[in-house]
Enzyme design. Structure first.
Site, mmCIF file in Angstrom:
data_model
loop_
_atom_site.group_PDB
_atom_site.id
_atom_site.type_symbol
_atom_site.label_atom_id
_atom_site.label_comp_id
_atom_site.label_asym_id
_atom_site.label_seq_id
_atom_site.Cartn_x
_atom_site.Cartn_y
_atom_site.Cartn_z
ATOM 1 N N ASP A 304 47.877 43.577 37.781
ATOM 2 C CA ASP A 304 46.849 44.617 37.712
ATOM 3 C C ASP A 304 47.379 45.987 37.305
ATOM 4 O O ASP A 304 46.603 46.833 36.870
ATOM 5 C CB ASP A 304 46.096 44.710 39.037
ATOM 6 C CG ASP A 304 45.112 43.553 39.203
ATOM 7 O OD1 ASP A 304 44.742 42.955 38.178
ATOM 8 O OD2 ASP A 304 44.720 43.249 40.330
ATOM 9 N N GLU A 307 49.416 44.820 33.247
ATOM 10 C CA GLU A 307 48.547 44.261 32.205
ATOM 11 C C GLU A 307 47.244 45.048 32.054
ATOM 12 O O GLU A 307 46.599 44.965 31.012
ATOM 13 C CB GLU A 307 48.211 42.795 32.521
ATOM 14 C CG GLU A 307 49.404 41.861 32.377
ATOM 15 C CD GLU A 307 49.082 40.424 32.766
ATOM 16 O OE1 GLU A 307 49.829 39.525 32.371
ATOM 17 O OE2 GLU A 307 48.089 40.188 33.490
ATOM 18 N N TYR A 388 37.589 42.355 42.269
ATOM 19 C CA TYR A 388 38.311 42.660 43.505
ATOM 20 C C TYR A 388 38.478 44.150 43.710
ATOM 21 O O TYR A 388 38.588 44.898 42.747
ATOM 22 C CB TYR A 388 39.708 42.023 43.418
ATOM 23 C CG TYR A 388 40.063 41.196 44.624
ATOM 24 C CD1 TYR A 388 39.663 39.867 44.737
ATOM 25 C CD2 TYR A 388 40.806 41.742 45.658
ATOM 26 C CE1 TYR A 388 39.987 39.108 45.849
ATOM 27 C CE2 TYR A 388 41.141 40.981 46.771
ATOM 28 C CZ TYR A 388 40.726 39.663 46.855
ATOM 29 O OH TYR A 388 41.056 38.926 47.958
ATOM 30 N N HIS A 438 45.158 31.536 46.325
ATOM 31 C CA HIS A 438 45.890 32.553 45.576
ATOM 32 C C HIS A 438 46.631 33.472 46.520
ATOM 33 O O HIS A 438 46.446 33.409 47.749
ATOM 34 C CB HIS A 438 44.928 33.360 44.684
ATOM 35 C CG HIS A 438 43.904 34.129 45.450
ATOM 36 N ND1 HIS A 438 42.767 33.549 45.968
ATOM 37 C CD2 HIS A 438 43.843 35.427 45.818
ATOM 38 C CE1 HIS A 438 42.053 34.459 46.602
ATOM 39 N NE2 HIS A 438 42.694 35.621 46.543
ATOM 40 N N HIS A 599 46.058 34.071 50.448
ATOM 41 C CA HIS A 599 44.599 34.000 50.550
ATOM 42 C C HIS A 599 44.079 32.591 50.297
ATOM 43 O O HIS A 599 43.910 32.175 49.153
ATOM 44 C CB HIS A 599 43.957 34.998 49.589
ATOM 45 C CG HIS A 599 42.522 35.282 49.924
ATOM 46 N ND1 HIS A 599 41.772 36.220 49.260
ATOM 47 C CD2 HIS A 599 41.696 34.749 50.865
ATOM 48 C CE1 HIS A 599 40.554 36.232 49.769
ATOM 49 N NE2 HIS A 599 40.489 35.347 50.734
HETATM 50 CU CU LIG Z 1 42.451 37.229 47.709
#
Ligand SMILES: [Cu+2]
Length: 646
Positions: A304, A307, A388, A438, A599
């Site tokens: 994040d 990129e 997110y 993830h 997660h």
């Molecule tokens: Cu997550």
């Protein structure tokens, strides 16, 4: 939002002040006027070119220095990337460099243009129709980074995105509830044209909406009374430009498109002596590896910062919603890809908060109690990257403690499954909707300055003496400290069972007990990245392969994933910096800490996820002579607090 302030070029009074809107315009104009670029050039980054450390540390008010902007440009006409350094004082380009074989990060403008391109593309429309999607105004296209998996077409030669699609049922609906499964569009962003459409067997759209916004909730709980934070006399901090002073702490802040919030020159005033702790600190990259090998999902691994540029996605924060109390906001000024000033109002939030008690003791014989409230200073920003949200918070306490916390929230990334199916590599969160397993892996780069630039790092953990005559009761335990002499020795995992932590000590500072003064990096919740060593993502983000890295300061080594991770095969990142195994003893050390949130989705994370917190601390350890917060005044207004009478 676009900035509407007129061109103003007031010269800042400190070398680390971020570029103002006028300076950004000036830098863009000077690059444009140079005649080195086509009309199709995109500005990837326009930010302060931070002056050398000697200039900053030697700076005195009124001193002169060369004010410079760092610029990264991508020319869409030929796909070439350039780095420029522009002197705003000399009004000229002082350095110009062609950077071969890279793809700079994606820009916000490309997000919108890519979505528009796909909405109009006949082949993509046909693929959508096959899946029952006919109203193309309701689709949401997220241009995911293409990555690099060693497969045909991978590599930085073409500027690619691998766009994924969701569909809303109406304009304000949560589109992430309806993933268009097994469909990806590869778009060449230089030509802004569709290169290929990857299709699998169509999967029906999930049946349920999953809305969270107030217009859909309708009925709220009614038993909440207002909770107001009142600071009638205002906050206890002062702000000058981007310098913050709060009680004994002082620091400067900045903001870059790639990292978002940056801290500089964090120091503590210890009885009139200003003692540095950090020269610079930022979350310098993060990666979200997804654990689903399905053809539509294995390429999901968002870097994040590197990129996308997480600063570009910062929110405009709102009083009473994101922040409570007496808030001081800072705007962030950046550039759009077209070279216009891009201002995010209220991007950074500064405030104080009550954080329970700081210390307490009741003398149970005299029934006299001393207790102090823990007032902490909070500097933060929140970014929305696609589905997110990430909140990044730095906390400063009165006892010298510094904490960095990430708050994870927002909407999970989703896939669709046929009715009745489950997936081993993810979890159903609603009928026919699953969220792949993830992790969120962050790396925080800290250029340390504990009582000076010369520091060393010790690993410490608990050891017990072997059972026997020297340890007859099995309780002879001690903290073992090992000096980390080289970069390879410093590549370490957390070990909470052994209470492992790392202490950064000064080469020159000594406390009254004769020990070097120090700050200790204390891990919080953490996890080992689940990717195997052979994973192409691990190769590109090798920082995830260890929790601690330490390097000697080198100004060009700024990011854990290297300068240009987008579509990069790897090998130019933190692991490459540290491969030389340089000495890290008694020098200016840079500590890179990796922390991860694991997660595995819960149904309760749907449709919007309650905040998950992960953090670490920098704790003074032998830095002060004693608890430095004894002088925090009681908050009882003069009457002593007493325990209940015995
Ligand atoms: Cu997550």
């Amino acid at each position: 939002m676009k900035d509407a302030t007129p061109l103003e070029n007031t010269r800042p009074d400190h070398p680390l002040e971020p570029l103002g809107p006028g300076e950004i315009r000036e830098a863009v104009a000077l690059v444009r006027q140079s005649g080195r670029l086509s009309a199709r050039a995109r500005f990837i980054l326009v930010a302060l070119d931070e002056p050398p450390k000697e200039v900053v540390l030697g700076f005195r008010p009124g001193a002169a220095w060369d004010r410079r902007a760092a610029v990264v440009v991508l020319d869409n006409a030929d796909g070439a990337t350039y780095e420029a350094v522009v002197s705003l004082d000399q009004r000229r380009i002082v350095d110009w460099r062609y950077v071969p074989g890279v793809q700079p990060s994606l820009t916000l403008d490309e997000f919108f243009e890519c979505e528009e391109t796909l909405k109009r593309d006949p082949a993509f429309q046909a693929a959508l129709r096959k899946r029952g999607v006919t109203d193309f105004d309701l689709i949401m296209v997220d241009p995911w980074s293409a990555g690099h998996y060693g497969l045909p077409g991978d590599g930085p030669e073409r500027r690619l995105t691998r766009a994924l699609t969701w569909v809303r049922s109406e304009p304000s609906d949560n589109g992430y509830a309806r993933p268009v499964e097994a469909l990806a569009a590869i778009v060449d962003l230089n030509r802004m044209a569709v290169v290929a459409i990857e299709e699998g067997e169509p999967v029906p759209l999930p049946p349920e909406p999953a809305n969270y916004s107030r217009r859909y909730i309708g009925k709220f709980r009614t038993d909440i009374k207002p909770l107001a934070v009142v600071q009638a006399q205002g906050p206890s901090f002062t702000v000058t430009g981007h310098e913050i002073r709060w009680q004994k702490w002082s620091l400067r802040i900045g903001f870059t498109p790639r990292e978002g919030l940056v801290l500089y020159q964090v120091a503590y005033d210890d009885d009139g002596r200003v003692r540095p702790v950090l020269y610079r600190a930022s979350m310098c990259d993060m990666v979200v590896p997804y654990g689903d090998p399905h053809p539509n999902h294995f390429r999901k691994n968002a870097f994040d910062c590197g990129e996308f540029g997480i600063g570009l996605f910062a929110n405009s924060l709102e009083l009473g919603c994101d922040c409570l109390g007496e808030i001081r906001y800072f705007d962030a000024h950046m550039a759009t890809s077209k070279g216009d000033v891009y201002t995010i109002k209220n991007a950074i939030c500064l405030h104080e908060e009550d954080y329970g008690i700081l210390w307490k003791h009741m003398d149970w014989r005299t029934n006299e109690t001393e207790v102090r409230r823990n007032r902490r200073l909070v500097v933060s920003f929140i970014a929305t990257v696609g589905n997110y949200e990430y909140g990044f918070y730095w906390y400063f306490q009165q006892d010298g403690l510094i904490q960095f916390e990430v708050k994870l929230t927002g909407i999970m990334h989703t896939g669709a499954l046929p009715p009745g199916e489950t997936r081993r590599y993810g979890r159903l969160v609603a009928p026919q909707v699953y969220a792949p397993n993830h992790q969120h892996m962050f790396n925080v780069r800290m250029d340390m300055m504990v009582d000076g630039l010369r520091n060393s790092v010790y690993e410490t953990h608990n050891e017990c003496e072997p059972a026997g005559a020297g340890n007859p009761f099995g309780n002879a335990c001690y903290s073992k400290a090992t000096l980390l002499k080289t970069e390879k020795q410093a590549q370490q995992w957390v070990d909470p069972l052994a209470a492992r932590s790392w202490k950064i000590v000064s080469a020159s500072g000594r406390n009254r007990l004769g020990e070097p003064t120090g700050y200790r990096l204390v891990p919080g919740e953490n996890v080992r990245c689940f990717l195997g060593d052979t994973s192409p993502v691990m190769r590109r983000a090798a920082f995830m392969g260890k929790h601690l890295w330490v390097t000697p300061y080198e100004p060009r080594e700024r990011y854990a994933t290297g300068d240009y991770p987008n579509q990069h095969p790897g090998g130019a990142d933190l692991a490459a910096y540290a491969a030389a195994d340089r000495s890290i003893e008694d020098t200016n050390v840079v500590v890179w800490y990796t922390m991860g949130a694991n997660h595995i989705a819960r149904p309760e994370d749907w449709p919007v996820m309650p905040v998950v917190h992960i953090s670490f601390m920098l704790k003074p350890d032998g830095f002060f002579e004693r608890n430095p917060a004894l002088d925090v005044p009681p908050s009882d207004g003069g009457h002593a607090c007493h325990g209940a009478a015995p």
